[in-house]
Structures are given as structure tokens and as C-alpha cells.
Motif scaffolding. Structure first.
Motif, short mmCIF file in Angstrom:
data_model
loop_
_atom_site.label_atom_id
_atom_site.label_comp_id
_atom_site.label_asym_id
_atom_site.label_seq_id
_atom_site.Cartn_x
_atom_site.Cartn_y
_atom_site.Cartn_z
N UNK A 6 -30.87 -6.26 -11.11
CA UNK A 6 -30.81 -7.39 -12.06
C UNK A 6 -30.75 -6.81 -13.47
N UNK A 9 -33.54 -9.14 -18.88
CA UNK A 9 -33.47 -10.53 -19.34
C UNK A 9 -32.78 -10.66 -20.70
N UNK A 43 -34.23 -17.92 -8.49
CA UNK A 43 -35.36 -18.75 -8.96
C UNK A 43 -36.14 -18.04 -10.07
N UNK A 44 -36.33 -16.74 -9.91
CA UNK A 44 -37.06 -15.98 -10.94
C UNK A 44 -36.29 -16.00 -12.26
N UNK A 46 -34.00 -18.14 -13.25
CA UNK A 46 -33.97 -19.50 -13.80
C UNK A 46 -35.28 -19.79 -14.54
N UNK A 47 -36.37 -19.42 -13.91
CA UNK A 47 -37.68 -19.69 -14.51
C UNK A 47 -37.87 -18.88 -15.79
N UNK A 48 -37.49 -17.61 -15.73
CA UNK A 48 -37.62 -16.75 -16.93
C UNK A 48 -36.81 -17.34 -18.10
N UNK A 50 -35.83 -20.45 -18.52
CA UNK A 50 -36.41 -21.71 -18.99
C UNK A 50 -37.61 -21.43 -19.89
N UNK A 51 -38.46 -20.49 -19.45
CA UNK A 51 -39.64 -20.17 -20.25
C UNK A 51 -39.25 -19.63 -21.62
N UNK A 52 -38.27 -18.70 -21.62
CA UNK A 52 -37.95 -18.10 -22.92
C UNK A 52 -37.26 -19.12 -23.84
N UNK A 54 -37.88 -22.38 -23.80
CA UNK A 54 -38.94 -23.27 -24.30
C UNK A 54 -39.64 -22.61 -25.47
N UNK A 55 -39.84 -21.30 -25.34
CA UNK A 55 -40.51 -20.55 -26.40
C UNK A 55 -39.70 -20.61 -27.70
#
Ligand code: SF4
Ligand code: SF4
Lengths: 223, 123
Positions: A6, A9, A43-44, A46-48, A50-52, A54-55
Motif C-alpha cells: 500500500x 497515506x 476498508x482501512x 477508506x477509514x484513514x 475519512x479521518x484525515x 474530517x481533521x
């Protein structure tokens, strides 16, 4: 199998910067087995993301989808009904899958989330190791089943070089010298006499020297 | 034994800490939590042999993911607590709460959740 990693990020964030609605597309084949681009990794990521986002205070909408294979058009075409709802596709397949997705949807931005690295094997759960470089003219029958192209740092056909010491390669002390492995295996097989034969210079044409390769089985073609 | 522990700690029961993966933890952060800790059995006491050891390794991976996202890796932790050790359970809950309080609210919760959380942090 094809093994990949991967991407960090940060690199992916940079690529998707202009977009608010993306599709993350996984693949259930090799890249799932090497735990880089299967359903879980989708999924990981996507979540990462979304979190970043939002931040940063910037919205993002993400659809997660994992295909059976991303290197076959029948599967890729499954995203046809909804791909246009997304500004970009982040593909988590190997380089072949990423390209084929882009090829099937020429109008779509398709971005790579994987660095494709090698053809290899699973040594133990969580550890993968390179074995083949797809040279197009296999010599494993001459070399005790150990590949001199992929496993010798210098791809020597008549090794070892002077850098082999205590079974390790001079390029990296943690890497076995492929030629030491070859000699040991030939010994085990009672074929050490083969080691005396000089393997002629390799014809690299079947490798990538002739440009991208195509394989055709006329009998299987539909028209 | 009637021990009290901070009410902000919400317990999610799983059969074994080995069941908890990165996605579960990331999703919790998406839902607006400020920290997550796994309370597993003592090393060597896992009913499923290695569940807690695997969880411990996964927590290391989860910390890496949090760092990538820009969150403090300390927001996720692994603790090993014997099933019968109530006092230790309460102590860990306090310890983790204090640690998270010191870090402040998670920077990745949406604005509405931040309002909600203020009460907890200012309590
Ligand atoms: S000799 Fe060529 S085809 Fe055979 S294993 Fe090595 S790289 Fe692969
Ligand atoms: S030490 Fe062995 S593996 Fe390394 S480059 Fe020389 S022959 Fe190849």
C-alpha cells in the motif's frame, strides 16, 4: 502471486486532493493474499482518508468496492452502473489491474494506491519473498530450481560472484546468495556436474527487451 | 467487589482481543471516540492461545495508521489484565482516561460530536 505494498497515506491524500467523491476499488486475488489491496485494506484506506479529511475539515464521500479480479474485463465492468457517480477511482489492485480499470473507463481518473513489487511466495503469514521476474525463458531446470534472474542481485548465470560470503549476498547480508543456494540444491539432487556447464549468455528478447509482451492462444479465442 | 471506574469508558465485549482488527478501531475513531484500548488477558492466558499476542501486534500497526492520519498514536493502547483482577481493570480505565484527557479531544470528530465531548473533557 503478485506482491505489492500500500502506498503511504500522504501520497494517496495528495492524489485525491481535488476530489470529494471517490471509489476505492480492491481486488480479491493476489493483492488480497499479500494483504495490500483486498476488502480489509480497502476498508482501512477508506477509514484513514475519512479521518484525515474530517481533521482537515473537508468532506469526502467514499464507496468501497472489491472486485473478484481487476485484470479481467468481465469483473471490471461490474462497476459500470455506478462508476460515473464518482470523481475518481483509487485502485488497490496490482499495476495490471489499475491500468486495466483505467483502460475500461477512459474518461475516468484512476489512481494507484499500490506499489506493485514482485512475483513471489508466502514464506509465513505476513512474510512474502521474491521468486521470479517473468524473464520469459525459464532456466530453473539448469539451476536446481532456484532462479538466478530474480534471486541473484546481479542476475548472474554463472555465479557466484566474488561477493558471496558464508552463503550470503554482498548486496545485503540478510539475503541468501542465490548461487550458494543453487550449488547446495544441485548437490542435494546429485546434479553437481551441471554446475560445470557454462550457461550461455541469456537471450533477453523473451523478457522485456522486445517491449510489452502478449500471450495468445488462438484455440481459446472466441472470434 | 464494587469498584468504580470513569463513566466515559464504554465497554465493547468481544470473544477475544484477537477479534479486534484495525478497521474496527479506525471506525470507532470515525464515530467520534477520543481513544480506544484493548483489555486482553495476561500473556500466556489466552483461551485461544495467541489472541492477545496478535492483538498486541495489531495495536502497534494501529498506532502506525493513527500516525498516518495525524492522530496521536497514544490514543490506542493494549493492556493485559487478568480476568479476575477487578482493581487493575478500574486502574487501567482511570489511567487511560487521564492519558486521553491530557491529549484532549480527538481532532477527527465532526463539530457536533466535539460539542458533546466538551462536557466530558471539562468534567
Ligand atoms: S528463470 Fe525467468 S521465468 Fe524462470 S523463475 Fe527465473 S525469472 Fe522466472
Ligand atoms: S553474492 Fe551471490 S546472490 Fe549476491 S550478487 Fe553475488 S552471486 Fe549473486
Amino acid at each position: 502471486m503478485i506482491v505489492g505494498n500500500r502506498k503511504p497515506l500522504e501520497e494517496i491524500q495528495e492524489m485525491i486532493k481535488p476530489y470529494k467523491k471517490i471509489l476505492i476499488l480492491g481486488c480479491r486475488e493476489c493483492i488480497t493474499v499479500c494483504a495490500a489491496g483486498g476488502e480489509r485494506e480497502v476498508a482501512v484506506l477508506a477509514s484513514e482518508l475519512k479521518l484525515s479529511r474530517t481533521k482537515e475539515g473537508r468532506e469526502i464521500e467514499i464507496k468501497e468496492f472489491t472486485l473478484e479480479r481487476q485484470c479481467d474485463y468481465e469483473y471490471i465492468d461490474q462497476i459500470k452502473p455506478f462508476v460515473d457517480e464518482y470523481e475518481a477511482v483509487v485502485s488497490m489492485a496490482c499495476g495490471a489491474g489499475i491500468q486495466y480499470t483505467a483502460e475500461r473507463f477512459p474518461q475516468k481518473i484512476v489512481l494507484p494506491a499500490i506499489n506493485t513489487t514482485f512475483l513471489g511466495v508466502t514464506l509465513e503469514q505476513g512474510v512474502w519473498s521474491e521468486r521470479c521476474q517473468g524473464c520469459g525463458d525459464c532456466v530453473l531446470h539448469l539451476t536446481g530450481g532456484i532462479c538466478p534472474v530474480a534471486r541473484c542481485a546481479k542476475s548472474l548465470f554463472n555465479g557466484p560472484c566474488g561477493g558471496s560470503s558464508n552463503g550470503k549476498c554482498e548486496v545485503n547480508k540478510d539475503t541468501d546468495c542465490a548461487w550458494q543456494l543453487i550449488v547446495d540444491r544441485l548437490k542435494t539432487l546429485g546434479q553437481l556436474d551441471r554446475y560445470e556447464d557454462i550457461i550461455p549468455a541469456k537471450d533477453w528478447k523473451p523478457s522485456r527487451e522486445g517491449g510489452p509482451r502478449v500471450r495468445i492462444r488462438e484455440d481459446l479465442r472466441l472470434d | 467487589m464494587r469498584l468504580s471506574y470513569p463513566t466515559n469508558v464504554k465497554i465493547i465485549k468481544v470473544p477475544c482481543t484477537g477479534r479486534v482488527d484495525a478497521v474496527t478501531v479506525l471506525k470507532s475513531f470515525e464515530s467520534g471516540v477520543d481513544g480506544v484500548y484493548l483489555a486482553g488477558c495476561e500473556i500466556g492466558d489466552c483461551h485461544f492461545i495467541k489472541g492477545n499476542i496478535r492483538a498486541k501486534k495489531r495495536v502497534v500497526y494501529m498506532k502506525e495508521l493513527l500516525k498516518e492520519v495525524g492522530l496521536e498514536p497514544e490514543r490506542v493502547e493494549m493492556y493485559h489484565i487478568a480476568t479476575s483482577d477487578g482493581p487493575r481493570f478500574a486502574q487501567v480505565a482511570k489511567e487511560m482516561t487521564e492519558k486521553i484527557r491530557a491529549l484532549g479531544p480527538s481532532p477527527v470528530r465532526g463539530p457536533e460530536k466535539t460539542e458533546e465531548a466538551k462536557e466530558v473533557f471539562e468534567a
